[in-house]
Design an enzyme around this catalytic site. Structure first.
Site, short mmCIF file in Angstrom:
data_model
loop_
_atom_site.label_atom_id
_atom_site.label_comp_id
_atom_site.label_asym_id
_atom_site.label_seq_id
_atom_site.Cartn_x
_atom_site.Cartn_y
_atom_site.Cartn_z
N PRO A 111 -2.09 -37.67 6.64
CA PRO A 111 -2.90 -37.96 7.78
C PRO A 111 -2.93 -39.37 8.14
O PRO A 111 -2.37 -40.44 7.66
CB PRO A 111 -4.43 -37.78 6.98
CG PRO A 111 -4.35 -38.37 5.84
CD PRO A 111 -2.79 -37.85 5.53
N THR A 113 -5.52 -41.37 8.81
CA THR A 113 -6.95 -41.98 8.02
C THR A 113 -6.63 -42.58 7.12
O THR A 113 -7.10 -43.70 6.59
CB THR A 113 -7.99 -40.95 8.12
OG1 THR A 113 -7.59 -39.69 7.21
CG2 THR A 113 -8.71 -40.48 9.38
N ASN A 114 -5.83 -42.01 5.83
CA ASN A 114 -5.40 -42.53 4.65
C ASN A 114 -3.96 -42.44 4.56
O ASN A 114 -3.38 -41.89 3.65
CB ASN A 114 -6.15 -41.81 3.56
CG ASN A 114 -7.64 -41.83 3.45
OD1 ASN A 114 -8.30 -42.96 3.46
ND2 ASN A 114 -8.16 -40.81 3.73
N GLY A 194 -6.79 -32.62 9.35
CA GLY A 194 -7.77 -31.88 9.91
C GLY A 194 -7.63 -30.39 9.79
O GLY A 194 -6.39 -29.81 9.27
N GLY A 212 -9.98 -28.70 3.12
CA GLY A 212 -11.12 -28.52 4.21
C GLY A 212 -11.76 -29.88 4.47
O GLY A 212 -11.63 -30.76 3.91
N CYS A 245 -12.79 -38.70 3.85
CA CYS A 245 -13.50 -37.71 3.95
C CYS A 245 -14.67 -37.28 2.76
O CYS A 245 -15.52 -36.61 2.96
CB CYS A 245 -12.58 -36.28 3.82
SG CYS A 245 -11.69 -36.07 2.35
N GLU A 332 -20.13 -34.31 10.34
CA GLU A 332 -19.21 -35.28 9.57
C GLU A 332 -18.97 -36.44 10.54
O GLU A 332 -18.68 -36.16 11.68
CB GLU A 332 -17.76 -34.71 9.04
CG GLU A 332 -17.04 -35.65 8.64
CD GLU A 332 -15.59 -35.12 7.95
OE1 GLU A 332 -15.05 -34.19 8.74
OE2 GLU A 332 -15.31 -35.49 6.99
#
Length: 529
Positions: A111, A113-114, A194, A212, A245, A332
């Site tokens: 991803p 994000t990380n 995602g 998920g 997440c 979220e």
């Protein structure tokens, strides 16, 4: 997909297949040496790649990303130092010998994000289990991820791994990624990202391990250590600007302690009703989350929403009345905005946590701050998630950094969350075991001292070059040749003391022998069928 793109993808896959066959014959000592060398290299570059990731994506906090990079490099290697995914195991009582069988070629989606932490994590898990891996980075983080993957690939080969055991898609175009995921040369897809990314992995037709979305409820009951809970929740929600997440999404506090809890949350700013509405409208224009706010800090968000907050604010506390789908702040939020819901009792808090997870996040994770075992057990039994942090910040609790759960950047949501994986992804998920089972009345064999694997015999195996490749020098004497699937010494091997993969005078003959072997194998399989 263009012919050139398809050729590039096939080249990566063929090279990975060759590397996986060679690597599958390595012994444990060699594998441990490779893992240790790659982990050290990853940790040495943790800060550099953390800063690069923030520059490239605009998400998160470099200092926090560096901590995750260390946790997913030397931290990961240390956590699994005593684990063995290479040696055969025997159970004399059950009369069963178990032989590990690597998955083969792992296709890993990572991803934005990380980004680098996930690249580190998946590469090391693959190396621990003698798999080859191809990294498919998120386009928003492709530069830092590609460089990180190349750096770790070089470290792996320098430590003795076969050429091509770690590769990366430099330009991750969607048609190429989808075609490679569906290739019969891929043995398992590991998808972190995602919902659309995970669904695509499951549609590929290959075995897939996906995760998920999260939407973490955190309950604080009247028995909690409020000072500790307040500090841990603020630290967790602000960690890497809430990009994980596993970050807390909705804080559920018993009325009896809610005011005291909020007063102790240093660095958190409680929004008034009008300011809460401004932040909601900014984050969820038209009801959908605006991704411009992902990984941004609290003061930046407040400024864009037209809200004044004290200097040093790390978290925005947004009061809500109900955890219902119509309330955007109950969804979220990958940014340091934390919904705040007051409840009359712990039992009501458990019901509220269930309501949060009905919106999204089922199977993922939750947290509770309590010293009452009965409440903790009721929470664990009632809330539909597969990991719960107790008296810990959930960002690093459910990901295994601040708890004894497996350290992981891939959090399985299980059947309740529509995932084939239910635990934190760990090395054992990338290896199967062949069970050699004796008749219950037959004497069990003595396998002491036996091992089907061996250290590499000679130089590091290199991927065979095509027969029309340019050759500039004579072969090094003693260059090994043969079947890459039969041992670590593959065709065209090179390393210290050899002249390189393109210099062997016998490379053409070796390649012809390899092609001949593959043709004979295919003909034999056709005859058997």
């Amino acid at each position: 997909m263009s012919g050139r793109t398809a050729t590039a993808g096939n080249g990566l896959l063929e090279r990975a297949r060759w590397a996986s066959r060679a690597f599958a014959r390595y012994d444990r000592a060699t594998v441990d040496r490779i893992v240790a060398a790659v982990a050290r290299t990853a940790a040495d570059n943790a800060t550099r790649y953390a800063e690069w990731a923030v520059r490239e994506t605009g998400f998160g906090v470099a200092e926090h990303k560096a901590l995750k990079n260390v946790a997913c490099s030397t931290g990961l290697a240390e956590a699994y130092a005593g684990h063995d995914y290479v040696s055969p195991r025997t159970d004399a009582a059950e009369k069963i010998m178990s032989i590990p069988r690597p998955a083969g070629v792992v296709f890993a989606l990572t991803p934005s994000t990380n980004p680098v932490a996930t690249v580190y994590f998946k590469i090391l898990l693959s190396l621990m289990t003698r798999n080859a891996i191809i990294i498919s980075p998120h386009p928003m983080a492709k530069e830092c991820c590609s460089d990180a993957a190349r750096t770790l690939a070089e470290a792996a080969v320098a430590a003795g791994a076969p050429d091509g055991v770690v590769q990366v898609i430099e330009e991750p175009e969607l048609p190429l990624v989808e075609a490679m995921m569906a290739s019969p040369l891929v043995d398992v897809v590991v998808a972190t990202g995602g919902t659309p990314v995970v669904r695509a992995a499951y549609r590929s037709g290959n075995p897939a391990l996906g995760v998920g979305p999260g939407n973490v409820p955190v309950l604080v009951d009247r028995s909690a250590d409020l000072e500790s809970a307040a500090r841990l929740i603020v630290d967790s929600k602000s960690f890497d600007n809430s990009i994980l997440c596993t970050n807390e999404s909705v804080l559920i506090a018993e009325d009896a302690v809610a005011d005291r809890l909020v007063s102790l949350m240093r660095g958190a700013h409680l929004l008034s009703g009008p300011d809460r509405d401004r932040v909601r409208d900014a984050l969820f224009p038209g009801g959908s989350f605006d991704t411009r706010f992902v990984g941004k800090d609290a003061t930046w968000i407040a400024e864009r929403a037209g809200v004044r907050v004290p200097p040093g604010t790390r978290v925005l506390l947004a009061p809500i009345d109900l955890a219902v789908p119509e309330e955007p702040l109950a969804h979220e939020k990958l940014c340091p905005v934390l919904g705040l819901l007051r409840v009359p009792s712990a039992r009501s808090g458990i019901d509220a946590a269930r309501a949060v997870l009905r919106i999204t996040g089922a199977g993922h994770s939750a947290a509770i701050h309590s010293t009452d075992p009965r409440t903790i057990m009721e929470f664990g039994a009632a809330v539909p998630v597969l990991r719960i942090s107790v008296n810990a910040g959930n960002s690093l609790g459910s990901s295994g950094v601040h708890t004894n759960l497996p350290i992981s950047m891939t959090i399985g949501t299980g059947y309740v969350g529509g995932s084939s994986a239910g635990a934190n992804l760990q090395p054992g998920d990338l290896v199967d075991w062949t069970r050699v089972a004796y008749h219950v009345d037959a004497p069990f064999g003595d396998f002491a001292g036996l091992d089907p694997w061996a250290p590499p015999d000679g130089p590091v195996p290199r991927y065979p070059e095509p027969s029309n490749a340019r050759r500039t020098s004579a072969a090094a004497p003693g260059t090994p040749s043969g079947d890459p699937g039969a041992g670590p010494s593959g065709p065209g091997s090179s390393g210290p003391g050899s002249s390189g993969p393109g210099s062997s005078g016998t490379a053409q003959d070796t390649l012809r022998d390899e092609i001949r072997r593959l043709i004979l194998e295919e003909l034999a399989s056709l005859v058997r069928s």
